[in-house]
Design an enzyme around this catalytic site. Structure first.
Site, PDB file in Angstrom:
ATOM      1  N   LYS A  38       0.863  -1.192   0.000  1.00  0.00           N
ATOM      2  CA  LYS A  38       0.000   0.000   0.000  1.00  0.00           C
ATOM      3  C   LYS A  38       0.890   1.230   0.000  1.00  0.00           C
ATOM      4  CE  LYS A  38      -3.404   2.604   2.728  1.00  0.00           C
ATOM      5  NZ  LYS A  38      -4.348   2.642   3.859  1.00  0.00           N
ATOM      6  N   ASP A  69      -2.406  10.155   3.763  1.00  0.00           N
ATOM      7  CA  ASP A  69      -3.822   9.811   3.887  1.00  0.00           C
ATOM      8  C   ASP A  69      -4.531  10.827   4.780  1.00  0.00           C
ATOM      9  OD1 ASP A  69      -6.300   8.674   4.000  1.00  0.00           O
ATOM     10  OD2 ASP A  69      -5.701   6.913   5.199  1.00  0.00           O
ATOM     11  N   LYS A 116     -10.000  12.986   8.113  1.00  0.00           N
ATOM     12  CA  LYS A 116      -9.584  12.526   9.437  1.00  0.00           C
ATOM     13  C   LYS A 116      -9.473  13.721  10.375  1.00  0.00           C
ATOM     14  CE  LYS A 116      -6.579   8.656   8.025  1.00  0.00           C
ATOM     15  NZ  LYS A 116      -7.275   7.522   8.640  1.00  0.00           N
ATOM     16  N   ASP A 157       1.430   6.054   5.590  1.00  0.00           N
ATOM     17  CA  ASP A 157       0.470   5.166   4.926  1.00  0.00           C
ATOM     18  C   ASP A 157       1.042   4.522   3.658  1.00  0.00           C
ATOM     19  OD1 ASP A 157      -1.960   4.010   5.380  1.00  0.00           O
ATOM     20  OD2 ASP A 157      -3.114   5.482   4.237  1.00  0.00           O
ATOM     21  N   ASP A 183     -12.177   7.438   3.395  1.00  0.00           N
ATOM     22  CA  ASP A 183     -10.978   7.125   4.179  1.00  0.00           C
ATOM     23  C   ASP A 183     -10.621   5.633   4.090  1.00  0.00           C
ATOM     24  OD1 ASP A 183      -8.820   7.609   5.770  1.00  0.00           O
ATOM     25  OD2 ASP A 183      -9.957   7.799   7.647  1.00  0.00           O
ATOM     26  N   GLU A 189      -9.470   4.017   1.658  1.00  0.00           N
ATOM     27  CA  GLU A 189      -8.928   4.187   0.308  1.00  0.00           C
ATOM     28  C   GLU A 189      -7.901   3.104  -0.055  1.00  0.00           C
ATOM     29  OE1 GLU A 189      -7.715   5.604   2.911  1.00  0.00           O
ATOM     30  OE2 GLU A 189      -5.616   5.101   2.647  1.00  0.00           O
ATOM     31  N   ARG A 201      -7.781  -0.093   0.346  1.00  0.00           N
ATOM     32  CA  ARG A 201      -8.332  -1.303  -0.287  1.00  0.00           C
ATOM     33  C   ARG A 201      -8.710  -1.044  -1.744  1.00  0.00           C
ATOM     34  NH1 ARG A 201     -12.928  -1.691   4.229  1.00  0.00           N
ATOM     35  NH2 ARG A 201     -11.246  -0.672   5.364  1.00  0.00           N
TER      36      ARG A 201
HETATM   37  N1  BES Z   1      -4.493   4.434   6.714  1.00  0.00           N
HETATM   38  C1  BES Z   1      -5.671   4.175   7.441  1.00  0.00           C
HETATM   39  C2  BES Z   1      -5.490   3.109   8.500  1.00  0.00           C
HETATM   40  C3  BES Z   1      -4.544   3.427   9.633  1.00  0.00           C
HETATM   41  C4  BES Z   1      -5.038   3.959  10.820  1.00  0.00           C
HETATM   42  C5  BES Z   1      -3.217   3.140   9.532  1.00  0.00           C
HETATM   43  C6  BES Z   1      -4.168   4.230  11.857  1.00  0.00           C
HETATM   44  C7  BES Z   1      -2.346   3.402  10.582  1.00  0.00           C
HETATM   45  C8  BES Z   1      -2.829   3.947  11.741  1.00  0.00           C
HETATM   46  C9  BES Z   1      -6.799   3.704   6.514  1.00  0.00           C
HETATM   47  O1  BES Z   1      -6.774   4.216   5.229  1.00  0.00           O
HETATM   48  C10 BES Z   1      -8.085   4.138   7.144  1.00  0.00           C
HETATM   49  O2  BES Z   1      -8.278   5.309   7.307  1.00  0.00           O
HETATM   50  N2  BES Z   1      -8.934   3.178   7.479  1.00  0.00           N
HETATM   51  C11 BES Z   1     -10.178   3.442   8.090  1.00  0.00           C
HETATM   52  C12 BES Z   1     -11.205   2.504   7.497  1.00  0.00           C
HETATM   53  C13 BES Z   1     -12.615   2.816   7.887  1.00  0.00           C
HETATM   54  C14 BES Z   1     -13.072   4.121   7.274  1.00  0.00           C
HETATM   55  C15 BES Z   1     -13.500   1.691   7.436  1.00  0.00           C
HETATM   56  C16 BES Z   1     -10.040   3.218   9.586  1.00  0.00           C
HETATM   57  O3  BES Z   1      -9.347   2.291   9.987  1.00  0.00           O
HETATM   58  O4  BES Z   1     -10.616   3.994  10.351  1.00  0.00           O
HETATM   59 ZN    ZN Z   2      -4.888   4.766   4.501  1.00  0.00          ZN
HETATM   60 ZN    ZN Z   3      -7.730   6.126   5.054  1.00  0.00          ZN
END
Ligand code: BES
Ligand code: ZN
Ligand code: ZN
Length: 497
Positions: free
Chosen positions: A266, A271, A278, A289, A348, A350, A352
């Protein structure tokens, strides 16, 4: 950089500022210490043990003996590796990291450590882990600091009088290669996002290939990505002013064994969350990220030195996730390169989306297996904390190989299931699938199931590295705060086995 050398001598005969000896707790009668030191030094250690009541039962417990001025040596440092039955190579790296930190603090110019003989770890891996602990603990990212961390410590000698020169040399060589690869990944993760964006990753991939005899690279620009129909990947990039790049590295082995592996990382260089923005605190470290992509680049940066026998492909779908008038919206339906229509329920989620198209591309390479590494879900941190990555796979053999590589490399992973019943979490009312699951329920698994939709029947493992990719608190001696380079040693160990 710290120089690691070796001599075939007992520790007490080495001219050095700082001597380190490691022992298992069952042997805390200090047999190993006894064998390593001369009478004079041993007396000092025994006195100190009496004074302090040092037991050395717990891994990492240590004892520093100062003012050994009667000898060349100024300090002796004893570290416990814990109980034999709980032993993992992690404790060797931890002891070596503690050794390096302590010798540095005491302004030593050199140190010597004895490679312990262990029943549960072969000598090459023991020496490799020691070397890694020293070199990984010595890392710092001070590019943007006026006061660079200047250390007087220049040399670490690994003393071995039990092992053949060839074994020692191989262990040190592997330790250096693995640490160099991991430190390369760390540098990429730590670089601020205004300097490291998709084009930067493409340039680094190009450099790696230019320096190498066996690695070629294809870099796809926006137009070419459009042509490949990667609507999911492009949707994430839509809000950003920076161009996306799809990076494909290929290592062709000089002595092939016909195995083909695809590694996907990834590579969101920042992000923000997009329109599902966020909060500031959650955005703070989101330059990390792209840690999956950094790990893949770290691995490729040393393949020429390791020369594994498998053909290895590295894929980085690199872009930023930004809000803007052009950004994808919640409610949009996009089309991935395999024809799947995806409803965007949260911008967010993104990672996947970018991985969906990378997995479709990977599948077409017809590999023996695919491994993706992704800082994919905050839920993985809730489930497994900061030290352990979540492993999801449709291939038992690959899962077992990864577990073995995890044990050897000391990079921890733990399996989560991919239950068919939970596929309902990501069904959409208006498209084939949606990009988030049920709120507050199995978030790491629904991300895994989403990826599995694009993997189809290929052999595959997914590592959610959201927790261990970034170190907030320095709790492990060889993992300084910032990007950890997690996954590099794990992948190299797997590739090399
Ligand atoms: N990059 C984040 C996940 C992340 C969070 C990595 C904290 C490292 C530390 C990812 O893109 C994300 O924001 N995921 C969301 C998914 C949700 C919207 C279903 C999450 O985990 O809140
Ligand atoms: Zn991310
Ligand atoms: Zn994200």
């Amino acid at each position: 950089m710290l120089k690691i050398t070796t001599v075939n001598k007992p520790l007490a005969k080495i001219k050095t500022d700082f001597i380190a000896v490691y022992h298992l707790s069952e042997k805390n009668n200090l047999n190993s210490v006894q064998n390593s030191l001369d009478q004079q030094l041993l007396k000092l250690v025994k006195n100190k043990i009496k004074q302090t009541g040092y037991k050395g039962e717990k891994a990492g417990e240590n004892l520093l003996v100062e003012n050994c001025s009667s000898n060349q040596t100024k300090y002796i440092f004893i570290v416990s590796l814990g109980k034999e039955k709980d032993f993992n190579s992690h404790y060797l790296r931890e002891a070596a990291g503690l050794t390096l930190q302590t010798a540095k603090k005491l302004h030593c110019q050199n140190l010597a450590v004895e490679a312990p003989s262990l029943d549960s770890l072969p000598p090459i891996q023991t020496i490799q882990a020691l070397t890694e602990g020293l070199l990984l603990a010595d890392y710092s990212f001070d590019k943007y600091k006026k006061n660079k961390s200047k250390s007087k410590l220049k040399e670490a000698v690994i003393a071995t009088n039990k092992h053949s020169a060839q074994i020692v040399k191989t262990g040190i060589k592997l330790g250096k290669i693995y640490s160099q690869a991991q430190n390369t990944a760390r540098n990429l993760v730590n670089e601020p996002p205004q300097f490291l964006y998709p084009k930067t990753l493409a340039d680094i991939a190009k450099q790696i290939s230019q320096k190498s005899s066996y690695i070629s690279v294809k870099i796809f620009n926006r137009k070419q990505i459009e042509k490949m129909g990667m609507g999911a990947f492009l949707a994430v990039d839509q809000g950003s002013d920076k161009d996306p790049f799809f990076i494909h590295l290929t290592y062709t082995p000089p002595q092939p064994d016909k195995n083909k592996i695809v590694l996907i990382g990834k590579s969101i260089t920042f992000d923000s969350g997009g329109l599902s923005l966020k909060p500031s605190d959650a955005m703070l470290n989101m330059k990390m990220d792209m840690a999956g992509g950094a790990a893949v680049l770290g691995v490729f940066s040393v393949l020429d030195k390791l020369k594994p026998k498998a053909e290895i492909h590295g894929l980085l779908p690199a872009c930023e996730n930004m809000p803007s008038g052009k950004a994808i919206k919640v409610g949009d339906v996009i089309r991935a390169s395999d024809g799947t229509h995806i409803e965007i329920a949260n911008t967010d989620a993104e990672g996947r989306l970018t991985l969906a198209d990378a997995l479709t591309y990977a599948r077409k390479l017809k590999p023996d297996f695919i491994i993706d590494l992704a800082t994919l879900t905050g839920a993985a941190i809730v489930a497994l904390g900061d030290d352990i990555a979540a492993l999801m796979s449709n291939d038992k053999t690959l899962e077992d190989r990864l577990k073995q590589a995890s044990d050897l490399s000391g990079e921890k992973i733990w399996p989560l299931p991919l239950p068919t019943e939970y596929k309902s979490h990501i069904t959409s009312k208006i498209a084939d699938i949606k990009n988030v699951g049920k709120r507050g329920s199995a978030g790491t698994i629904s991300a895994g199931l989403f990826l599995q939709h694009f993997v189809k029947n290929s052999n595959w493992a997914h590592l959610d590295i959201a927790g261990p990719a970034w170190i907030e608190q320095p709790e492990i001696s060889y993992l300084p705060p910032g990007g950890s380079g997690f996954g590099v040693r794990l992948l190299l160990t797997l590739i090399n086995s």
